[in-house]
Enzyme design. Structure first.
Site, PDB file in Angstrom:
ATOM      1  N   ASP A  43       0.841  -1.198   0.000  1.00  0.00           N
ATOM      2  CA  ASP A  43       0.000   0.000   0.000  1.00  0.00           C
ATOM      3  C   ASP A  43       0.875   1.246   0.000  1.00  0.00           C
ATOM      4  OD1 ASP A  43      -2.541   1.411   0.185  1.00  0.00           O
ATOM      5  OD2 ASP A  43      -1.959   1.890   2.236  1.00  0.00           O
ATOM      6  N   THR A 161      -7.361  -1.350  -4.715  1.00  0.00           N
ATOM      7  CA  THR A 161      -6.797  -0.004  -4.782  1.00  0.00           C
ATOM      8  C   THR A 161      -7.851   1.093  -4.677  1.00  0.00           C
ATOM      9  OG1 THR A 161      -6.807  -0.332  -7.182  1.00  0.00           O
ATOM     10  CG2 THR A 161      -4.713  -0.606  -6.050  1.00  0.00           C
ATOM     11  N   HIS A 486     -41.757   2.340  21.590  1.00  0.00           N
ATOM     12  CA  HIS A 486     -42.177   3.727  21.832  1.00  0.00           C
ATOM     13  C   HIS A 486     -41.510   4.254  23.105  1.00  0.00           C
ATOM     14  CE1 HIS A 486     -44.812   7.233  21.633  1.00  0.00           C
ATOM     15  NE2 HIS A 486     -44.916   7.125  22.953  1.00  0.00           N
TER      16      HIS A 486
END
Length: 512
Positions: A43, A161, A486
């Site tokens: 990377d 990528t 609720h």
């Protein structure tokens, strides 16, 4: 450069090599390592044209986090206003500090990137901050930050990528315009901003900036929220327009340049602050829908005109991996496999598939299990939930109303819908008709739910549980039989009785 060495499970240096540090790539690497395979991630990501550094995790993962932080910053401003109706007394005037926000978000992104690297190391994934280029079906040329090269082999290769923001290819776009990934590189507030593009990314940035009190104009190019339910898109647009965001329709941006006054101030050494120097510094030229050429000055121009798969400079053509000529995305089959055996692609680098961080992680995990655990489960790329983090959040799963009508025919589609008023909005008396939900059903299939849409606070969190129910074949009858919680907004999904046909009939009678 000395890449990690050691025994693999076969005749290659690695069992799996991942090019790119996107969220899908990280997921497939970590899962494979957990299955006792030798895994390497490469990377090395170049900064944006404006010099913004990109961190490990890919554009989707990091930008998703940033989007949430920026949305929260905007919502907190509204919450401060609402707080007075709840009895809170503010002792002093409240204002926003841009630099504090930027510093906090940037630090969080860097911290998370470091955490990801530690996680990779802990689970046994080797990581190199290096560029990878395919030179053969099982071979990758690795170039480190010093330019040193070495070839490594792997039984399987995954391309992760990601994608990059697109530019318009007009004079001044890369020199003077920002993209969303550059926004937090600004040392001062962006001032009066032109957001070019009506994508989710563009509307999110526009909503965030406006929420901080900055004047914002959105130039739609070409449409609003392409790919999303268009009735929902129009409601988001209406909400933002009523709030004060300006929209320019059917306009085409042709040029962005520095104004003469700004250039003169900068050259003459004017002592103004950087923020003052940038005021009115950009002049945009655009063509209106009537064909007239117009000009207007802005402090910042932010491009949000879509993203394109990042597939250049990684050797795809050399080994025969096929890509779409239009999008640049990699063509894959149902197994995420490219046109070359044992080379796969995951995430937004794929062509023609939805792309979210959650989907990429899920797909990457399943791919690793198919490769190394002999599983057969494929990733379901249909009915993928997604969220648009505008100030009034919008979440959706399944078909849009337009797509449902096109797929099944209008006579076979029932749309249940209604506005709702969150209880927490009642004390500050916020707009009673802003929030909205819609359930799209296929009538012949026992009114099976094929689309869910909600616009309101925490819409993404509200929708998550219903997404699971949809995957299990949720019907309208089952939805009606569900007990609502609720007080809460999610309960409105369980009480819908009004249909689109009923609404249109009442509208027609009202016009008679």
């Amino acid at each position: 450069m000395d890449p990690p060495t050691g025994p693999s499970m076969g005749p290659y240096d690695y069992d799996l090599l991942v090019i790119g540090g996107g969220s899908g790539g990280l997921a497939v690497a970590q899962e494979a390592a957990g299955l006792r395979r030798k895994v390497l991630i490469l990377d090395l990501v170049a900064p944006s044209p404006r010099g913004t550094k990109r961190e490990l995790g890919g554009s989707s993962y990091n930008m998703d986090n940033i989007r949430k932080f920026l949305q929260q910053a905007s919502l907190l401003g509204t919450a401060i206003q609402d707080s007075q109706k709840y009895g809170w007394r503010l002792k002093e005037h409240v204002c926003h500090g841009w630099s504090e926000l930027v510093e906090a978000v940037q630090e969080q992104v860097k911290t998370r990137s470091s955490e990801l690297k530690r996680e990779l190391k802990t689970c046994g994934v080797f990581y190199l901050n290096a560029h990878g280029e395919l030179v053969g079906p099982h071979k990758v040329e690795v170039t480190d930050v010093y330019g040193r090269k070495r070839c490594l082999t792997a039984e399987s290769i995954v391309i992760a990528t990601g994608d990059r923001p697109q530019y318009l290819g007009i004079p001044g776009d890369k020199e003077y315009c920002l993209t969303s990934e550059d926004l937090l590189s600004l040392p001062q507030p962006p001032g009066r901003t032109l957001v070019v593009g009506g994508s989710a990314e563009g509307l999110e940035c526009a909503g965030f900036l406006f929420g901080l009190g900055l004047p914002v104009t959105v130039m739609l190019q070409p449409e609003l929220l392409p790919g999303f339910d268009q009735k929902m898109a129009q409601m988001i647009e209406n909400h933002m327009t009523v709030g004060g965001v300006d929209f320019l329709y059917h306009c085409s941006l042709t040029k962005v340049e520095l104004t003469e006054s700004c250039t003169k101030d900068a050259v003459s050494g004017d002592s103004a602050t950087p923020q003052q120097v940038s005021r009115g510094s950009l002049r945009v030229t655009f063509i209106s829908k009537e064909g007239q050429t117009k000009q207007e000055d802005f402090d910042t121009v932010l491009l949000a005109v879509g993203r394109k798969a990042f597939t250049s400079d990684i050797g795809l053509e050399r080994v025969g991996v096929l890509c779409s000529q239009d999008s640049g995305g990699i063509l894959v089959n149902e197994k995420d496999q490219t046109s070359v055996e044992r080379i796969y692609a995951i995430g937004s680098v794929q062509h023609g598939r939805p792309s979210t961080t959650g989907l990429s992680v899920h797909a990457g995990t399943l791919l690793a299990r198919r490769l190394f655990r002999e599983d057969s489960l494929l990733c379901d790329y249909t009915s993928v939930p997604t969220v648009v983090l505008t100030p009034l959040e919008y979440a959706a799963c399944g078909l849009s109303e337009e797509k449902a009508n096109l797929t099944f025919g209008e006579a076979s589609v029932e749309v249940y819908h209604n506005n709702y008023w969150p209880l927490e909005w009642t004390l500050p008396a916020r707009n009673k008709y802003s929030c909205y939900i819609k359930v799209i059903c296929h009538i012949p299939d026992n009114e099976r739910v094929v689309g869910l849409h909600v616009m309101g606070p925490n819409a993404g969190d509200i929708l998550q549980g219903f997404v699971t129910a949809m995957k299990c074949g949720l019907t309208k009858q089952q939805l009606d039989a569900t007990v609502g919680i609720h007080p809460g907004s999610a309960q409105w999904f369980t009480t819908l009785t009004q249909t689109r046909r009923m609404t249109e009939a009442m509208t027609m009678r009202g016009n008679c």
